[in-house]
Design a protein around this motif. Structure first.
Motif, mmCIF file in Angstrom:
data_model
loop_
_atom_site.group_PDB
_atom_site.id
_atom_site.type_symbol
_atom_site.label_atom_id
_atom_site.label_comp_id
_atom_site.label_asym_id
_atom_site.label_seq_id
_atom_site.Cartn_x
_atom_site.Cartn_y
_atom_site.Cartn_z
ATOM 1 N N LEU A 62 0.827 -1.417 -0.086
ATOM 2 C CA LEU A 62 0.018 0.032 0.004
ATOM 3 C C LEU A 62 1.021 1.214 -0.021
ATOM 4 C CD1 LEU A 62 -2.805 -1.026 2.239
ATOM 5 C CD2 LEU A 62 -3.124 -0.793 -0.176
ATOM 6 N N PRO A 63 1.836 1.515 0.999
ATOM 7 C CA PRO A 63 2.661 2.615 0.980
ATOM 8 C C PRO A 63 3.537 2.709 -0.264
ATOM 9 C CG PRO A 63 3.410 1.233 2.647
ATOM 10 C CD PRO A 63 2.004 0.681 1.933
ATOM 11 N N VAL A 64 3.996 1.500 -1.039
ATOM 12 C CA VAL A 64 4.647 1.702 -1.954
ATOM 13 C C VAL A 64 3.699 2.408 -2.994
ATOM 14 C CG1 VAL A 64 6.078 0.295 -3.701
ATOM 15 C CG2 VAL A 64 6.060 -0.607 -1.290
ATOM 16 N N ASP A 65 2.711 1.922 -3.499
ATOM 17 C CA ASP A 65 1.831 2.305 -4.274
ATOM 18 C C ASP A 65 1.170 3.579 -4.169
ATOM 19 O OD1 ASP A 65 2.172 -0.001 -5.840
ATOM 20 O OD2 ASP A 65 0.584 -1.249 -4.941
ATOM 21 N N LEU A 66 0.928 3.720 -2.755
ATOM 22 C CA LEU A 66 0.367 5.256 -2.647
ATOM 23 C C LEU A 66 1.054 6.359 -2.096
ATOM 24 C CD1 LEU A 66 -3.092 3.398 -0.784
ATOM 25 C CD2 LEU A 66 -2.896 4.414 -3.286
ATOM 26 N N LEU A 67 2.313 6.116 -1.351
ATOM 27 C CA LEU A 67 2.986 7.170 -0.971
ATOM 28 C C LEU A 67 4.338 7.169 -1.952
ATOM 29 C CD1 LEU A 67 2.538 6.522 2.841
ATOM 30 C CD2 LEU A 67 1.509 8.293 1.488
ATOM 31 N N ASP A 68 4.679 6.094 -2.647
ATOM 32 C CA ASP A 68 5.869 6.108 -3.583
ATOM 33 C C ASP A 68 7.098 6.314 -2.381
ATOM 34 O OD1 ASP A 68 7.503 5.964 -5.634
ATOM 35 O OD2 ASP A 68 7.361 8.216 -6.192
ATOM 36 N N ILE A 69 7.255 5.593 -1.312
ATOM 37 C CA ILE A 69 8.274 5.558 -0.249
ATOM 38 C C ILE A 69 9.480 4.736 -0.810
ATOM 39 C CG2 ILE A 69 7.817 3.351 0.715
ATOM 40 C CD1 ILE A 69 6.957 6.197 2.634
ATOM 41 N N ASP A 70 10.664 5.111 -0.095
ATOM 42 C CA ASP A 70 11.808 4.815 -0.548
ATOM 43 C C ASP A 70 12.369 3.134 -0.108
ATOM 44 O OD1 ASP A 70 12.711 6.928 -2.110
ATOM 45 O OD2 ASP A 70 13.057 7.847 -0.535
ATOM 46 N N ALA A 71 11.410 2.615 0.896
ATOM 47 C CA ALA A 71 11.741 1.355 1.307
ATOM 48 C C ALA A 71 10.362 0.756 1.757
ATOM 49 C CB ALA A 71 12.865 1.133 2.347
ATOM 50 N N ALA A 72 10.226 -0.637 1.568
ATOM 51 C CA ALA A 72 8.987 -1.145 2.118
ATOM 52 C C ALA A 72 9.378 -1.980 3.450
ATOM 53 C CB ALA A 72 8.343 -2.189 1.075
ATOM 54 N N ILE A 73 8.241 -1.995 4.313
ATOM 55 C CA ILE A 73 8.545 -2.841 5.479
ATOM 56 C C ILE A 73 7.528 -4.004 5.650
ATOM 57 C CG2 ILE A 73 7.347 -1.258 7.101
ATOM 58 C CD1 ILE A 73 9.552 -2.138 9.152
ATOM 59 N N LEU A 74 7.949 -5.279 5.853
ATOM 60 C CA LEU A 74 7.090 -6.160 5.942
ATOM 61 C C LEU A 74 5.801 -5.968 6.651
ATOM 62 C CD1 LEU A 74 6.593 -9.496 5.947
ATOM 63 C CD2 LEU A 74 8.335 -9.415 7.782
ATOM 64 N N PHE A 75 4.649 -6.310 6.110
ATOM 65 C CA PHE A 75 3.546 -6.209 7.133
ATOM 66 C C PHE A 75 3.632 -7.529 8.121
ATOM 67 C CE2 PHE A 75 -0.947 -7.140 8.277
ATOM 68 C CZ PHE A 75 -1.260 -5.866 9.071
ATOM 69 N N SER A 76 3.557 -7.321 9.280
ATOM 70 C CA SER A 76 3.793 -8.358 10.582
ATOM 71 C C SER A 76 3.289 -7.769 11.740
ATOM 72 C CB SER A 76 4.871 -9.058 10.368
ATOM 73 O OG SER A 76 4.657 -10.113 11.296
ATOM 74 N N ASP A 77 3.863 -8.432 12.843
ATOM 75 C CA ASP A 77 3.530 -7.879 14.214
ATOM 76 C C ASP A 77 4.828 -8.535 14.942
ATOM 77 O OD1 ASP A 77 1.591 -6.207 15.922
ATOM 78 O OD2 ASP A 77 2.503 -7.982 17.207
ATOM 79 N N ILE A 78 5.243 -7.460 16.045
ATOM 80 C CA ILE A 78 6.433 -7.906 16.842
ATOM 81 C C ILE A 78 5.960 -9.023 17.920
ATOM 82 C CG2 ILE A 78 7.580 -5.462 16.715
ATOM 83 C CD1 ILE A 78 6.121 -5.226 19.542
ATOM 84 N N LEU A 79 4.799 -9.459 17.884
ATOM 85 C CA LEU A 79 4.371 -10.504 18.719
ATOM 86 C C LEU A 79 4.368 -11.933 18.090
ATOM 87 C CD1 LEU A 79 2.107 -8.514 21.087
ATOM 88 C CD2 LEU A 79 4.583 -8.986 21.451
#
Length: 344
Positions: A62-79
């Motif tokens: 989503l942020p790659v396509d909508l924000l054109d960010i310079d790095a993606a981060i895996l969608f997950s959770d710390i727990l």
């Protein structure tokens, strides 16, 4: 896969090399401030989203396509590591994460499983799907929760304001605390190495609740285990970012664990911290996310102020001091990214 991103803006900055402008990504960039996130979230539970590789990839993108960010981060959770070790984890709207079987006795700690990578295979599967979708466009950051933060959820049974039970264990039963932290550290090292093997281009360790600790307790019960994890990573060409709330205080200690990047909260002057860190450690941060509620002219002025302050410094990644709040207007976040990308 591993080397395809070494020329990217983000990886160069993480390795303290010169960049034409600071790269940008934001903690919680794929999240509740986006209506597109809610379109997915309303169909699935949070854990279903994390555990279904195609859905985790959809959210990551989503942020790659909508924000054109310079790095993606895996969608997950710390727990997810706490769950894999045997925690009965659930997420409820408005309540947050809960472990139905808190870890409070030596027997509870003995029962936790450290050979649990099989339970986390869905994360490796998601990384492969995401990398196919990214197709070399930008780097993908993997991550894990730091042992103290994961421990606090396991011991408290969920979020806590004062970490009373966790601190009681640290102070009254330090051997038990170390046994628990040591188990979490082993799982975390294995888990991050699994992410690296699956194809992430960088990793971040999140110690979200470190600011609850005194300096001595941070050193003994957090820093020691983060050092152990970083030393155990297969990190050739893979930058390691260390983040904690409290990094404005703990940064000198954090540097001793030898991360490539230290992510700084908004309570400090970023240049001052950078100057005090060993040569070759980059900084990430440290924009106060609350500024993203403000008028656009304020957002622009504050970003430029930070960039002017950091001018001429190699090893600077723009990020927030902590995650984006759910009610920050999407337009403001998009505007901030545009301002950063246009900066000369």
């Amino acid at each position: 896969m591993i080397n395809t991103q070494k020329d990217s803006l983000f990886i160069r900055a993480a390795q303290s090399q010169p960049t034409e402008r600071p790269p940008v990504w934001m903690m919680r960039q794929a999240g509740r401030f986006m209506k597109e996130y809610w379109e997915i979230k309303n169909k699935y539970s949070f854990l279903e989203m994390c555990k279904t590789p195609e859905i985790a990839a959809d959210v990551t993108m989503l942020p790659v396509d909508l924000l054109d960010i310079d790095a993606a981060i895996l969608f997950s959770d710390i727990l997810v590591t706490g769950e894999a070790m045997g925690g009965d984890l659930s997420f409820n709207q408005g309540v947050g994460p809960k472990f139905a079987n808190p870890v409070r006795t030596k027997a509870d700690i003995d029962n936790l499983n450290v050979d649990c990578l099989g339970q986390l295979q869905y994360v490796a599967d998601a990384i492969k799907v995401i990398q196919q979708r990214l197709n070399g466009k930008i780097p993908l950051i993997g991550f894990a929760g730091a042992p103290f933060t994961v421990m606090s959820y396991l011991v408290e049974g969920g979020s806590s304001k004062d970490f009373k039970l966790t601190k009681l264990m640290l102070h009254n039963e330090p051997e038990m605390a170390h046994q628990l932290l040591s188990k979490i550290a082993k799982v975390t090292t294995d888990y991050l190495n699994m992410q690296i093997a699956a194809g992430v281009n960088a990793v971040q360790v999140f110690d979200s609740w470190a600011m609850a600790l005194s300096w001595d307790d941070y050193k003994e019960f957090s820093h020691r285990y983060i050092s152990e994890i970083i030393a155990g990573l297969n990190r050739q060409d893979i930058p390691v970012i260390s983040f904690c709330k409290g990094s404005s205080v703990f940064a000198p200690l954090m540097a001793e664990a030898k991360p490539d990047v230290i992510s700084i909260d908004w309570n400090a002057d970023l240049l001052d911290i950078k100057k005090r860190l060993p040569q070759g450690i980059a900084v990430q941060g440290n924009f106060d996310p609350h500024i993203l509620y403000a008028d656009k002219k304020v957002i622009k002025e504050r970003i430029h102020r930070l960039f002017e302050r950091m001018k001429g410094e190699n090893g600077f990644i723009f990020n927030l001091g902590h995650g984006i709040m759910p009610d920050i207007p999407f337009d403001n976040v998009k505007y901030a990214v545009d301002v950063i990308k246009e900066y000369k």
